[in-house]
Design a protein around this motif. Structure first.
Motif, short mmCIF file in Angstrom:
data_model
loop_
_atom_site.label_atom_id
_atom_site.label_comp_id
_atom_site.label_asym_id
_atom_site.label_seq_id
_atom_site.Cartn_x
_atom_site.Cartn_y
_atom_site.Cartn_z
N CYS A 168 -11.39 -1.97 3.33
CA CYS A 168 -10.62 -2.23 2.14
C CYS A 168 -11.06 -2.43 0.92
CB CYS A 168 -9.36 -3.08 2.66
SG CYS A 168 -8.70 -2.73 4.24
N ALA A 169 -12.48 -2.80 0.84
CA ALA A 169 -12.89 -2.99 -0.29
C ALA A 169 -12.32 -4.21 -0.77
CB ALA A 169 -13.04 -2.10 -1.52
N ASP A 170 -11.85 -4.39 -2.19
CA ASP A 170 -11.02 -5.56 -2.62
C ASP A 170 -9.60 -5.26 -2.81
OD1 ASP A 170 -13.54 -7.05 -3.06
OD2 ASP A 170 -14.07 -6.37 -5.13
N ASP A 171 -9.08 -4.54 -2.01
CA ASP A 171 -7.80 -4.20 -1.90
C ASP A 171 -7.13 -5.07 -0.90
OD1 ASP A 171 -5.28 -3.31 -1.81
OD2 ASP A 171 -5.58 -1.18 -1.98
N ARG A 172 -6.49 -6.36 -1.47
CA ARG A 172 -6.01 -7.42 -0.56
C ARG A 172 -4.82 -7.02 -0.09
NH1 ARG A 172 -7.08 -12.43 -4.46
NH2 ARG A 172 -5.45 -13.36 -3.61
N LYS A 173 -3.90 -6.17 -0.62
CA LYS A 173 -2.68 -5.57 0.25
C LYS A 173 -3.10 -4.64 1.55
CE LYS A 173 0.44 -6.02 -3.66
NZ LYS A 173 0.58 -7.48 -3.62
N VAL A 174 -4.13 -3.89 1.34
CA VAL A 174 -4.53 -2.94 2.16
C VAL A 174 -5.18 -3.85 3.60
CG1 VAL A 174 -5.96 -1.32 2.99
CG2 VAL A 174 -4.65 -1.12 0.87
N ALA A 175 -6.02 -4.72 3.29
CA ALA A 175 -6.48 -5.75 4.22
C ALA A 175 -5.61 -6.53 4.64
CB ALA A 175 -7.36 -6.83 3.19
N MET A 176 -4.64 -7.01 4.09
CA MET A 176 -3.54 -7.98 4.79
C MET A 176 -2.81 -6.92 5.64
SD MET A 176 -2.06 -10.58 5.08
CE MET A 176 -2.41 -12.09 3.80
#
Length: 161
Positions: free
Chosen positions: A112-120
């Motif tokens: 997800c690189a730095d995409d916090r919403k995708v990681a969550m």
């Protein structure tokens, strides 16, 4: 306030004399960490029952557990049957320890690189696989150390997201 200390499972870490020393030092409880070695020979329920008995004899409680977890740097798409087996076993064993809460360490979701919403979202999907089993045994799961990459600071997830 109750004082608790972290202990990972090993053959000697829950011996009665050791637990009594912890109690004498002022500890009230133990944060139990499920280690993969606990599940290797099919004797985990007997071992956990003995550990709980030693907790009781020493005057300690199991404050919380740290559930089995994937390597924190893996992508969220990873699936490991061995880790999944340990998770299911841990929920059952939490009742033997008379513990109602387990800490879950999510994967970093490195894809997800730095995409916090995708990681969550990826971690929520991974955690969702275990909610039914946790509910079956009447135990709860809470998330700790939620990171999305190896650089901690600016990428740390917060509970408000």
């Amino acid at each position: 306030m109750k004082l608790s200390t972290f202990h990972e499972y090993s053959a000697h870490s829950f011996a009665l004399d050791h637990l009594k020393r912890l109690k004498a030092l002022g500890y009230d409880g133990i944060d139990f960490c499920f280690h993969p070695s606990l599940f290797k020979d099919g004797k985990e329920e007997k071992i956990i029952a003995e550990i709980r008995e030693n907790f009781e004899k020493a005057g300690l409680v199991c404050s919380q557990v740290h559930l089995p977890f994937y390597d924190l740097t893996l992508p969220s798409a990873c699936h490991d049957e061995w880790v999944e087996h340990q998770m299911k076993g841990a929920f059952k064993l939490m009742n033997v320890l008379d513990c109602k809460w387990g800490a879950w360490h999510p994967v970093s979701a490195t894809e997800c690189a730095d995409d916090r919403k995708v990681a969550m979202k990826a971690n929520k999907e991974m955690l969702a696989r275990h909610l039914e089993t946790a509910e079956k045994y009447g135990v709860g799961i809470y998330v700790v150390d939620a990171l999305i990459s190896n650089s901690v600071g600016e990428n740390a997830l917060t509970l408000t997201e």
